[in-house]
Design a protein around this motif. Structure first.
Motif, PDB file in Angstrom:
ATOM      1  N   ILE A 147       0.863  -1.172   0.000  1.00 51.71           N
ATOM      2  CA  ILE A 147       0.000   0.000   0.000  1.00 51.71           C
ATOM      3  C   ILE A 147       0.904   1.227   0.000  1.00 51.71           C
ATOM      4  CG2 ILE A 147      -1.820   1.293   1.180  1.00 51.71           C
ATOM      5  CD1 ILE A 147      -2.727  -1.411   0.141  1.00 51.71           C
ATOM      6  N   THR A 149       1.021   5.057   0.266  1.00 51.73           N
ATOM      7  CA  THR A 149       0.239   6.210   0.688  1.00 51.73           C
ATOM      8  C   THR A 149       0.992   7.491   0.340  1.00 51.73           C
ATOM      9  OG1 THR A 149      -0.677   4.928   2.523  1.00 51.73           O
ATOM     10  CG2 THR A 149      -0.910   7.324   2.640  1.00 51.73           C
ATOM     11  N   GLU A 154      -3.668   7.340  -2.526  1.00 50.81           N
ATOM     12  CA  GLU A 154      -2.805   6.193  -2.346  1.00 50.81           C
ATOM     13  C   GLU A 154      -2.964   5.262  -3.542  1.00 50.81           C
ATOM     14  OE1 GLU A 154      -4.082   4.256   1.293  1.00 50.81           O
ATOM     15  OE2 GLU A 154      -5.387   2.885   0.172  1.00 50.81           O
ATOM     16  N   ASP A 156      -2.775   1.086  -4.378  1.00 46.50           N
ATOM     17  CA  ASP A 156      -2.728  -0.250  -3.786  1.00 46.50           C
ATOM     18  C   ASP A 156      -2.132  -1.224  -4.795  1.00 46.50           C
ATOM     19  OD1 ASP A 156      -4.022   0.997  -1.735  1.00 46.50           O
ATOM     20  OD2 ASP A 156      -5.994   0.145  -2.163  1.00 46.50           O
ATOM     21  N   ILE A 158      -1.735  -4.480  -5.126  1.00 37.74           N
ATOM     22  CA  ILE A 158      -2.216  -5.703  -4.484  1.00 37.74           C
ATOM     23  C   ILE A 158      -2.839  -6.696  -5.468  1.00 37.74           C
ATOM     24  CG2 ILE A 158      -2.625  -4.500  -2.307  1.00 37.74           C
ATOM     25  CD1 ILE A 158      -5.598  -4.437  -3.011  1.00 37.74           C
ATOM     26  N   ALA A 224      -2.668  -4.698   4.768  1.00 40.74           N
ATOM     27  CA  ALA A 224      -2.727  -4.511   3.321  1.00 40.74           C
ATOM     28  C   ALA A 224      -3.686  -5.521   2.748  1.00 40.74           C
ATOM     29  CB  ALA A 224      -1.337  -4.697   2.712  1.00 40.74           C
TER      30      ALA A 224
END
Length: 261
Positions: A147, A149, A154, A156, A158, A224
């Motif tokens: 993650i 920021t 932000e 991500d 993922i 996360a």
């Protein structure tokens, strides 16, 4: 009839140059991701994982990087970076497990969170290094969702790749575990020595060289959900690709000229 060869040769050069240009664009796009590279991926080895942070969030400076550690990894040692404070976030192990030294472990490192002492400008990059033992899962992929920021917004990192599908827009950094090797890969002292060298190198090049990064306390970081490749290796790949494009163009021009009547 004699004029058809130059035309075909010219088309060949244009097509080859176009393909190479698309490949170059793909390499540049990959370099824009938050990525991870490892000095070794052998199962059971002690490795240094370098997370590359090449840019901010849509022009906004980066303030924090939270790295989710795979469940198969129990212990992580973050490398000091004088530009960042670092915190490890643990999670309970239920049931507890026994490590290779015979010690019982009741918790594991679930996240490593780096908080920028000064926001990392969007047009600058930095690298964060972790030391850990690669799990005995040869052939499997280890994913490290991140993650990122920023001062505004932000990103991500993922998303997991799906076989047969294009690469996702924000893929989670990952490594592929390879078969175990003999000898020094299992020696933690070698990894710690290399980690110290990496830390010293970061301090020497940092504008805040000489400052020590203290671990921050405080609130737990939200988990996360659920990059370099280092920039130097990517730069070499791009340079080689550019050289290949130039070679194709020069060769095509020579071919065209040699076939003219």
């Amino acid at each position: 009839m004699s004029h058809s060869f130059p035309r075909a040769g010219t088309r060949m050069v244009v097509v080859a140059a176009g393909v190479a240009a698309l490949s170059l664009a793909g390499a540049l796009a990959a370099d824009a991701h938050v990525t991870v590279s490892a000095d070794t991926t052998a199962a059971g080895s002690y490795a240094l994982l370098t997370f590359s942070v090449p840019h901010g969030c849509d022009g906004s400076a980066t303030t924090r990087i939270a790295i989710k550690i795979p469940d198969q990894v129990t212990a992580v040692t973050p490398t000091v970076n004088p530009n960042w404070d670092v915190q490890t976030v643990t999670a309970a192990l239920n049931p507890p497990i026994t490590d290779s030294d015979g010690d019982q472990l009741t918790e594991r490192v679930d996240q490593v969170v780096y908080t920028a002492r000064t926001p990392l400008a969007a047009d600058l990059r930095d690298a964060l290094v972790l030391s850990l033992q690669v799990p005995e899962v040869a052939g499997q992929s280890l994913s490290f969702p991140v993650i990122q920021t920023c001062e505004v917004g932000e990103t991500d990192w993922i998303e997991q790749p799906v076989a047969g599908q294009p690469e996702p827009a924000h893929p989670a950094p990952s490594i592929q575990v390879t078969a175990a090797t003999g000898g020094g890969d299992h020696d933690p002292a070698m990894t710690e020595s290399a980690s110290a060298g990496a830390s010293a190198g970061a301090a020497a090049t940092s504008p805040s060289a000489g400052a020590s990064a203290a671990a921050t306390g405080g609130a737990q970081v939200a988990a996360a959900a659920a990059p370099d490749t280092g920039s130097s290796s990517t730069g070499l790949a791009i340079a080689g690709l550019v050289a290949g494009v130039l070679g194709l163009i020069v060769g095509g021009i020579a071919l065209v000229r040699s076939r003219r009547p």
